[in-house]
Design an enzyme around this catalytic site. Sequence first.
Site, mmCIF file in Angstrom:
data_model
loop_
_atom_site.group_PDB
_atom_site.id
_atom_site.type_symbol
_atom_site.label_atom_id
_atom_site.label_comp_id
_atom_site.label_asym_id
_atom_site.label_seq_id
_atom_site.Cartn_x
_atom_site.Cartn_y
_atom_site.Cartn_z
ATOM 1 N N TYR A 130 1.747 0.524 13.852
ATOM 2 C CA TYR A 130 2.550 1.458 13.072
ATOM 3 C C TYR A 130 2.008 2.871 13.181
ATOM 4 O O TYR A 130 0.818 3.112 13.139
ATOM 5 C CB TYR A 130 2.693 1.020 11.619
ATOM 6 C CG TYR A 130 1.427 0.869 10.827
ATOM 7 C CD1 TYR A 130 1.017 1.860 9.945
ATOM 8 C CD2 TYR A 130 0.657 -0.285 10.936
ATOM 9 C CE1 TYR A 130 -0.142 1.703 9.197
ATOM 10 C CE2 TYR A 130 -0.501 -0.447 10.196
ATOM 11 C CZ TYR A 130 -0.899 0.560 9.334
ATOM 12 O OH TYR A 130 -2.044 0.413 8.606
ATOM 13 N N ASP B 56 -6.327 -6.135 -2.410
ATOM 14 C CA ASP B 56 -4.901 -6.373 -2.679
ATOM 15 C C ASP B 56 -4.689 -7.306 -3.875
ATOM 16 O O ASP B 56 -3.655 -7.232 -4.538
ATOM 17 C CB ASP B 56 -4.199 -6.928 -1.441
ATOM 18 C CG ASP B 56 -4.027 -5.864 -0.365
ATOM 19 O OD1 ASP B 56 -4.189 -4.660 -0.660
ATOM 20 O OD2 ASP B 56 -3.724 -6.239 0.784
ATOM 21 N N LYS C 153 6.079 5.806 7.753
ATOM 22 C CA LYS C 153 5.576 4.802 8.689
ATOM 23 C C LYS C 153 6.694 4.356 9.627
ATOM 24 O O LYS C 153 7.849 4.239 9.218
ATOM 25 C CB LYS C 153 5.053 3.568 7.948
ATOM 26 C CG LYS C 153 3.806 3.831 7.135
ATOM 27 C CD LYS C 153 3.313 2.568 6.435
ATOM 28 C CE LYS C 153 2.045 2.855 5.653
ATOM 29 N NZ LYS C 153 1.549 1.659 4.957
ATOM 30 N N HIS D 255 0.813 -1.211 0.000
ATOM 31 C CA HIS D 255 0.000 0.000 0.000
ATOM 32 C C HIS D 255 0.845 1.257 0.000
ATOM 33 O O HIS D 255 1.949 1.283 0.528
ATOM 34 C CB HIS D 255 -0.895 0.024 1.239
ATOM 35 C CG HIS D 255 -1.776 -1.167 1.366
ATOM 36 N ND1 HIS D 255 -2.050 -1.759 2.576
ATOM 37 C CD2 HIS D 255 -2.442 -1.897 0.437
ATOM 38 C CE1 HIS D 255 -2.858 -2.795 2.379
ATOM 39 N NE2 HIS D 255 -3.111 -2.903 1.094
#
Length: 186
Positions: A132, A168, A72, A62
């Site tokens: 995250y 996905d 991130k 992503h």
Amino acid sequence: MEIKERKLKGVFEVTLKPILDDRGFFMRTFDDTIFKKNGLERKWVQENHSRSEEKGIIRGLHFQLPPFTETKLVRCIKGAVLDVFVDLRKDSATFGQWDSIELSEENKKMIFIPRGFAHGFCTLTEISEILYKVDNFYSPDLESGLIWNDIDVAIDWPTKKPILSSKDSNNQSLKEFINNYKSIDI
């Protein structure tokens, strides 16, 4: 806490240093002063928690498009994952290249992934949980992804038959990304 740069410029591996005793451990997982000292100053605006309940799940790869690109800071708090990141940054010498790191509750490592990367992971244990932090807000209209098995990226995943979401399963190839966007300008 030890911080070292990885092979893709701007990506940093963070090794946490737990203090152990007979009760368990204490560990600092973020220290703004240490991050600033290493040039990694960010204003984190969200923290996300992902749980996967089977081995062989791939989530990703992503990314968000400008102006919602995001840095991130990823860590696994239960089980283990192979964390993967692909450089999509404009004018980057490593554009289209990938790297990976195993993150686990045992090794207590984190990965700092700057803006302009696609990110995903594959679960290596039956139960895996990651936390995250991100430095930008989520925008569903500007979210996109790369397909996990793109032959031009050639990621060496630990599974050949992953469990994927329908979203996905329909991610684009690197060639499609280049045709659609060229790169991510950060």
